[in-house]
Enzyme design. Structure first.
Site, PDB file in Angstrom:
ATOM      1  N   SER A 150      47.463 -50.930  42.716  1.00  0.00           N
ATOM      2  CA  SER A 150      48.733 -51.781  43.202  1.00  0.00           C
ATOM      3  C   SER A 150      49.914 -51.760  42.372  1.00  0.00           C
ATOM      4  O   SER A 150      49.815 -51.527  41.217  1.00  0.00           O
ATOM      5  CB  SER A 150      48.288 -52.979  43.813  1.00  0.00           C
ATOM      6  OG  SER A 150      49.484 -53.715  44.204  1.00  0.00           O
ATOM      7  N   TYR A 165      45.387 -61.954  42.759  1.00  0.00           N
ATOM      8  CA  TYR A 165      45.499 -60.435  43.162  1.00  0.00           C
ATOM      9  C   TYR A 165      46.034 -59.772  42.040  1.00  0.00           C
ATOM     10  O   TYR A 165      45.513 -58.670  41.639  1.00  0.00           O
ATOM     11  CB  TYR A 165      46.441 -60.422  44.361  1.00  0.00           C
ATOM     12  CG  TYR A 165      46.581 -59.123  45.118  1.00  0.00           C
ATOM     13  CD1 TYR A 165      45.619 -58.647  45.745  1.00  0.00           C
ATOM     14  CD2 TYR A 165      47.724 -58.194  44.578  1.00  0.00           C
ATOM     15  CE1 TYR A 165      45.514 -57.222  45.971  1.00  0.00           C
ATOM     16  CE2 TYR A 165      47.895 -56.834  45.336  1.00  0.00           C
ATOM     17  CZ  TYR A 165      46.718 -56.436  45.993  1.00  0.00           C
ATOM     18  OH  TYR A 165      46.749 -55.159  46.563  1.00  0.00           O
TER      19      TYR A 165
END
Length: 264
Positions: A150, A165
Site C-alpha cells: 500500500s 494499518y
C-alpha cells in the site's frame, strides 16, 4: 507472457501445463481484478476468500471459502491448486483489512490492541501463512510470490491510514524482503504497493474505507502529483508482470502505482 507454452512463468522448471496461481482475497477489489487478468492470460487460479461470488468463473477458477488467519485454509487452497490444476507457479497474497484511520490516542488500550491484532493477523500473518503453504510447490516450479502492499507502506500521514494499518504494511515490506532472501534462488518474491485505488476495502468492524465515491475521487486526484485515480484493472497486470520471465531478475522489489506519491 507465454500463457500455454510449457515454459515456467518465473523462468523455472514446470512441466507442460498451463500456469497456475493462488490468490487470496480474490472475490473483490484488486484481488478480483488480478484473478480476471490472470485467467484472461492463460492461468488457472485457486482463490481463497471468506466469500464466494455468485458470478465466479467455474472453468478456470476454483474457490476455497476460508479465513487467511487460518493456516489450514492456506494449505487447502494450495492443495486445490496442486490437485485440480497440477502445480503452482504464482502465489498472490492480497487479502487485507483496514484500521479506519485510527490514531494512537483515539481508542482505549484494550480496543486499540484488539484492532491492531486483527489488522496484523490479516495483513501480515495472513501473508506469512500463505507464503509458508506455497513455498514448497513454488520452489518445485521456480515460481513467484507477489504481495499487495500500500502507499501506507511508505507514507504515514495524509492517506487515510491509521497507525495499525501503517505498521502492518511496513511490517509486510520487511516480510517481502526477508522471504526474497530466504527463498532465493528458487522463488522470487516481490510486491505491488497501490495508492488511491478505490476498492471495497473494509475496516475491522466492516465499514467501507471509501465512502462517497465522488468525494473520494476528488481527494485522491488532489493528493497525488499525477492527479489520477487508478482502477483495479490498471493495477492487476503488474502482478502478472512480476511473475513473468521479463521480471526474472527482480526479487525483493516493490512496484508503486500510486500517482507519483513517492515524489511528494
Amino acid at each position: 507472457m507465454e500463457g500455454n507454452s510449457g515454459m515456467a512463468v518465473g523462468g523455472g522448471r514446470r512441466a507442460e501445463r498451463e500456469p497456475v496461481a493462488v490468490v487470496t482475497g480474490g472475490a473483490s477489489g484488486i484481488g478480483r481484478a488480478v484473478v480476471a487478468d490472470l485467467t484472461a492470460h492463460g492461468y488457472q487460479v485457486a482463490v481463497l476468500d471468506r466469500s464466494v461470488p455468485e458470478d465466479r468463473v467455474a472453468d478456470r477458477v476454483r474457490w476455497v471459502a476460508g479465513d487467511v488467519r487460518d493456516p489450514d485454509a492456506h494449505d487447502e487452497v494450495v492443495d486445490v491448486a496442486l490437485s485440480r490444476f497440477g502445480g503452482l507457479d504464482l502465489f498472490v497474497g492480497n487479502a487485507g483489512v483496514h484500521d479506519g484511520g485510527i490514531g494512537v490516542r483515539d481508542l482505549d488500550g484494550a480496543t486499540l490492541a484488539e484492532v491492531a491484532r486483527h489488522v496484523f493477523d490479516v495483513d501480515v500473518i495472513g501473508y506469512l501463512l500463505g507464503a509458508r503453504a506455497a513455498a514448497g510447490p513454488l520452489a518445485d516450479s521456480g515460481g513467484s510470490m507477489v504481495f499487495t502492499l500500500s502507499d501506507a507502506t511508505y507514507l504515514v500521514r495524509g492517506n487515510g491510514a491509521g497507525i495499525a494499518y501503517a505498521c502492518a504494511k511496513h511490517a509486510a515490506l520487511g516480510m517481502v524482503r526477508h522471504l526474497a532472501a530466504d527463498l532465493a534462488p528458487s522463488v522470487r518474491v516481490n510486491a505491488v504497493a497501490p495508492g488511491g485505488v478505490v476498492t471495497g476495502l473494509r475496516t475491522v468492524d466492516g465499514r467501507p474505507v471509501f465512502g462517497d465515491a465522488s468525494e473520494v475521487t476528488a481527494t485522491v486526484r488532489e493528493f497525488n502529483p499525477l492527479g489520477v485515480v487508478l482502477r483495479a484493472e490498471q493495477i492487476a497486470p503488474l502482478y502478472r508482470f512480476l511473475a513473468s520471465p521479463e521480471a526474472g531478475g527482480m526479487t525483493g522489489e516493490v512496484l508503486r502505482p500510486d500517482g507519483g506519491l513517492a515524489v511528494r
